[in-house]
Scaffold this motif. Structure first.
Motif, PDB file in Angstrom:
ATOM      1  N   SER A 105       6.363  -1.923   0.539  1.00 35.15           N
ATOM      2  CA  SER A 105       7.533  -2.303  -0.251  1.00 35.15           C
ATOM      3  C   SER A 105       7.305  -3.634  -0.968  1.00 35.15           C
ATOM      4  O   SER A 105       7.793  -3.829  -2.083  1.00 35.15           O
ATOM      5  CB  SER A 105       8.773  -2.381   0.638  1.00 35.15           C
ATOM      6  OG  SER A 105       8.600  -3.345   1.654  1.00 35.15           O
TER       7      SER A 105
ATOM      8  N   GLN B 230       5.297  -2.977  -4.127  1.00 35.02           N
ATOM      9  CA  GLN B 230       6.148  -2.288  -5.094  1.00 35.02           C
ATOM     10  C   GLN B 230       7.155  -3.243  -5.727  1.00 35.02           C
ATOM     11  O   GLN B 230       7.440  -3.163  -6.925  1.00 35.02           O
ATOM     12  CB  GLN B 230       6.862  -1.116  -4.423  1.00 35.02           C
ATOM     13  CG  GLN B 230       5.926  -0.001  -4.026  1.00 35.02           C
ATOM     14  CD  GLN B 230       6.583   1.037  -3.124  1.00 35.02           C
ATOM     15  OE1 GLN B 230       7.770   0.965  -2.831  1.00 35.02           O
ATOM     16  NE2 GLN B 230       5.796   2.006  -2.674  1.00 35.02           N
TER      17      GLN B 230
ATOM     18  N   VAL C 119      -0.327   0.095  -2.298  1.00 41.59           N
ATOM     19  CA  VAL C 119       0.737   0.560  -3.195  1.00 41.59           C
ATOM     20  C   VAL C 119       1.897   1.201  -2.441  1.00 41.59           C
ATOM     21  O   VAL C 119       2.987   1.361  -3.007  1.00 41.59           O
ATOM     22  CB  VAL C 119       0.209   1.534  -4.278  1.00 41.59           C
ATOM     23  CG1 VAL C 119      -0.767   0.848  -5.193  1.00 41.59           C
ATOM     24  CG2 VAL C 119      -0.380   2.786  -3.680  1.00 41.59           C
TER      25      VAL C 119
ATOM     26  N   GLN D 221       5.173  -5.455  -8.143  1.00 40.39           N
ATOM     27  CA  GLN D 221       4.781  -4.637  -9.285  1.00 40.39           C
ATOM     28  C   GLN D 221       5.980  -4.400 -10.223  1.00 40.39           C
ATOM     29  O   GLN D 221       5.833  -4.469 -11.438  1.00 40.39           O
ATOM     30  CB  GLN D 221       4.202  -3.310  -8.798  1.00 40.39           C
ATOM     31  CG  GLN D 221       3.472  -2.524  -9.841  1.00 40.39           C
ATOM     32  CD  GLN D 221       2.910  -1.234  -9.303  1.00 40.39           C
ATOM     33  OE1 GLN D 221       3.553  -0.548  -8.500  1.00 40.39           O
ATOM     34  NE2 GLN D 221       1.705  -0.896  -9.719  1.00 40.39           N
TER      35      GLN D 221
END
Length: 170
Positions: free
Chosen positions: A158, A161, A155, A164
């Motif tokens: 980058s 992220q 998590v 996500q």
């Protein structure tokens, strides 16, 4: 931009399906599929409830069709993926995704397996309501712990992220 996002989402979904289908049989203990739980929790955190559930359904069907695994592949994965995704979406906490996986797979999935296997085998001999629960809980708990250890680092990247954000637009 919308078409490109759809293609990216489907591509990520396809990669997660491939990982789940390939890894689950390799790291399988009889009656337990901890890698399925690893991928369910990871998919819930990465993609949310809808895509995590689609991944679980497609993988279960593929396992049943290509690997000869009984319908436990379906009951053992789908409830965990859905509940993990829903709980993660609620508070954005990996711990809630883990809780959803353990309750969804370990409890709901194991209990749903009884009537499915009675139908599949045509008998109640050697089957009772909680026959699958210890193994489903074992697989869900061990897989969720592995998923958490992976997500702790993942998590922070980058790339994770960015992917996500594609699925969790506010």
């Amino acid at each position: 931009m919308g078409q490109q996002n759809r293609i990216q989402k489907i591509t990520i979904l396809a990669i997660m399906i491939a990982l789940d289908f390939f890894l689950s049989p390799i790291f399988r203990i009889e009656g337990m599929a901890p890698m399925s739980s690893v991928l369910n929790v990871t998919a819930a955190v990465l993609m949310g409830p809808v895509y995590a559930t689609v991944m679980a359904v497609v993988c279960a069907l593929m396992r049943m069709l290509f690997l000869g695994i009984p319908p436990l592949a379906f009951t053992g994965a789908v409830f965990g993926a859905l509940l993990a995704g829903l709980l993660y979406r609620y508070k954005r906490s990996p711990w809630l995704a883990i809780l959803g996986e353990v309750i969804g797979t370990g409890l709901i999935g194991s209990l749903a397996s009884y009537p499915v296997m009675v139908w599949y085998t045509g008998t109640t001999t050697n089957l009772f309501w909680f026959v699958f629960t210890p193994r489903f809980f074992g697989g869900a708990i061990s897989g969720s712990i592995i998923a958490y250890l992976i997500l702790v680092k993942l998590v922070k990247t980058s790339q994770f992220q960015r992917i996500q954000a594609l699925f969790f637009k506010n």
